[in-house]
Write a protein that holds these residues in place. Structure first.
Motif, PDB file in Angstrom:
ATOM      1  N   PRO A  15    -106.706 -78.253   3.513  1.00  0.00           N
ATOM      2  CA  PRO A  15    -106.367 -78.206   4.937  1.00  0.00           C
ATOM      3  C   PRO A  15    -105.999 -76.789   5.387  1.00  0.00           C
ATOM      4  N   ASP A  16    -105.408 -75.990   4.487  1.00  0.00           N
ATOM      5  CA  ASP A  16    -105.069 -74.610   4.839  1.00  0.00           C
ATOM      6  C   ASP A  16    -106.318 -73.788   5.132  1.00  0.00           C
ATOM      7  N   ILE A  17    -107.358 -73.976   4.329  1.00  0.00           N
ATOM      8  CA  ILE A  17    -108.608 -73.244   4.556  1.00  0.00           C
ATOM      9  C   ILE A  17    -109.257 -73.719   5.850  1.00  0.00           C
ATOM     10  N   ASN A  18    -109.283 -75.024   6.062  1.00  0.00           N
ATOM     11  CA  ASN A  18    -109.858 -75.550   7.309  1.00  0.00           C
ATOM     12  C   ASN A  18    -109.124 -74.999   8.521  1.00  0.00           C
ATOM     13  N   LYS A  19    -107.789 -74.929   8.445  1.00  0.00           N
ATOM     14  CA  LYS A  19    -107.006 -74.399   9.560  1.00  0.00           C
ATOM     15  C   LYS A  19    -107.284 -72.914   9.754  1.00  0.00           C
ATOM     16  N   ALA A  20    -107.384 -72.165   8.661  1.00  0.00           N
ATOM     17  CA  ALA A  20    -107.664 -70.731   8.762  1.00  0.00           C
ATOM     18  C   ALA A  20    -109.033 -70.489   9.395  1.00  0.00           C
ATOM     19  N   VAL A  21    -110.026 -71.274   9.016  1.00  0.00           N
ATOM     20  CA  VAL A  21    -111.364 -71.135   9.597  1.00  0.00           C
ATOM     21  C   VAL A  21    -111.325 -71.459  11.088  1.00  0.00           C
ATOM     22  N   SER A  22    -110.642 -72.526  11.428  1.00  0.00           N
ATOM     23  CA  SER A  22    -110.533 -72.920  12.834  1.00  0.00           C
ATOM     24  C   SER A  22    -109.791 -71.861  13.651  1.00  0.00           C
ATOM     25  N   ASP A  23    -108.689 -71.352  13.103  1.00  0.00           N
ATOM     26  CA  ASP A  23    -107.922 -70.312  13.797  1.00  0.00           C
ATOM     27  C   ASP A  23    -108.751 -69.046  13.984  1.00  0.00           C
ATOM     28  N   LEU A  24    -109.492 -68.652  12.951  1.00  0.00           N
ATOM     29  CA  LEU A  24    -110.349 -67.463  13.045  1.00  0.00           C
ATOM     30  C   LEU A  24    -111.424 -67.663  14.108  1.00  0.00           C
ATOM     31  N   ASP A  25    -112.058 -68.826  14.091  1.00  0.00           N
ATOM     32  CA  ASP A  25    -113.097 -69.127  15.078  1.00  0.00           C
ATOM     33  C   ASP A  25    -112.538 -69.064  16.494  1.00  0.00           C
ATOM     34  N   ASN A  26    -111.363 -69.648  16.701  1.00  0.00           N
ATOM     35  CA  ASN A  26    -110.745 -69.627  18.033  1.00  0.00           C
ATOM     36  C   ASN A  26    -110.376 -68.207  18.459  1.00  0.00           C
ATOM     37  N   ALA A  27    -109.853 -67.418  17.526  1.00  0.00           N
ATOM     38  CA  ALA A  27    -109.470 -66.037  17.844  1.00  0.00           C
ATOM     39  C   ALA A  27    -110.692 -65.209  18.235  1.00  0.00           C
ATOM     40  N   ILE A  28    -111.781 -65.383  17.492  1.00  0.00           N
ATOM     41  CA  ILE A  28    -113.009 -64.648  17.815  1.00  0.00           C
ATOM     42  C   ILE A  28    -113.537 -65.078  19.181  1.00  0.00           C
ATOM     43  N   ALA A  29    -113.569 -66.386  19.426  1.00  0.00           N
ATOM     44  CA  ALA A  29    -114.070 -66.888  20.710  1.00  0.00           C
ATOM     45  C   ALA A  29    -113.207 -66.379  21.862  1.00  0.00           C
ATOM     46  N   ASN A  30    -111.894 -66.361  21.688  1.00  0.00           N
ATOM     47  CA  ASN A  30    -110.999 -65.862  22.741  1.00  0.00           C
ATOM     48  C   ASN A  30    -111.196 -64.364  22.972  1.00  0.00           C
ATOM     49  N   ALA A  31    -111.369 -63.605  21.890  1.00  0.00           N
ATOM     50  CA  ALA A  31    -111.581 -62.164  22.020  1.00  0.00           C
ATOM     51  C   ALA A  31    -112.902 -61.865  22.721  1.00  0.00           C
ATOM     52  N   VAL A  32    -113.939 -62.607  22.402  1.00  0.00           N
ATOM     53  CA  VAL A  32    -115.238 -62.409  23.060  1.00  0.00           C
ATOM     54  C   VAL A  32    -115.125 -62.772  24.541  1.00  0.00           C
ATOM     55  N   SER A  33    -114.443 -63.855  24.840  1.00  0.00           N
ATOM     56  CA  SER A  33    -114.262 -64.245  26.244  1.00  0.00           C
ATOM     57  C   SER A  33    -113.485 -63.180  27.014  1.00  0.00           C
ATOM     58  N   ALA A  34    -112.437 -62.629  26.398  1.00  0.00           N
ATOM     59  CA  ALA A  34    -111.653 -61.582  27.054  1.00  0.00           C
ATOM     60  C   ALA A  34    -112.491 -60.331  27.265  1.00  0.00           C
ATOM     61  N   ALA A  35    -113.305 -59.974  26.282  1.00  0.00           N
ATOM     62  CA  ALA A  35    -114.165 -58.793  26.402  1.00  0.00           C
ATOM     63  C   ALA A  35    -115.182 -58.980  27.527  1.00  0.00           C
ATOM     64  N   LYS A  36    -115.771 -60.160  27.611  1.00  0.00           N
ATOM     65  CA  LYS A  36    -116.742 -60.431  28.674  1.00  0.00           C
ATOM     66  C   LYS A  36    -116.072 -60.395  30.039  1.00  0.00           C
ATOM     67  N   ALA A  37    -114.861 -60.965  30.112  1.00  0.00           N
ATOM     68  CA  ALA A  37    -114.127 -60.969  31.378  1.00  0.00           C
ATOM     69  C   ALA A  37    -113.752 -59.554  31.807  1.00  0.00           C
ATOM     70  N   ALA A  38    -113.541 -58.672  30.831  1.00  0.00           N
ATOM     71  CA  ALA A  38    -113.196 -57.283  31.131  1.00  0.00           C
ATOM     72  C   ALA A  38    -114.421 -56.458  31.509  1.00  0.00           C
TER      73      ALA A  38
END
Length: 62
Positions: A15-38
């Protein structure tokens, strides 16, 4: 990114690995969205992601 296939492995992933993968995916998606918005050009976003992926690949095979 709900359209991404879940990772499969010969052994169950913790579950720790699954959570880390999910957290990484969300962080990347949020960063890309912020970059596009900027207003960053999509090509710059892609090239930055590709550059980081290449650097990590180089570390893994070294």
């Amino acid at each position: 990114m709900s359209n991404v296939t879940r990772l499969r492995h010969a052994l169950p992933m913790s579950p720790d690995i699954n959570k880390a993968v999910s957290d990484l995916d969300n962080a990347i998606a949020n960063a890309v969205s912020a970059a596009k918005a900027a207003g960053l050009p999509q090509g710059l976003v892609v090239s930055l992601l590709h550059g980081h992926a290449q650097a990590q690949t180089n570390i893994m095979v070294s």
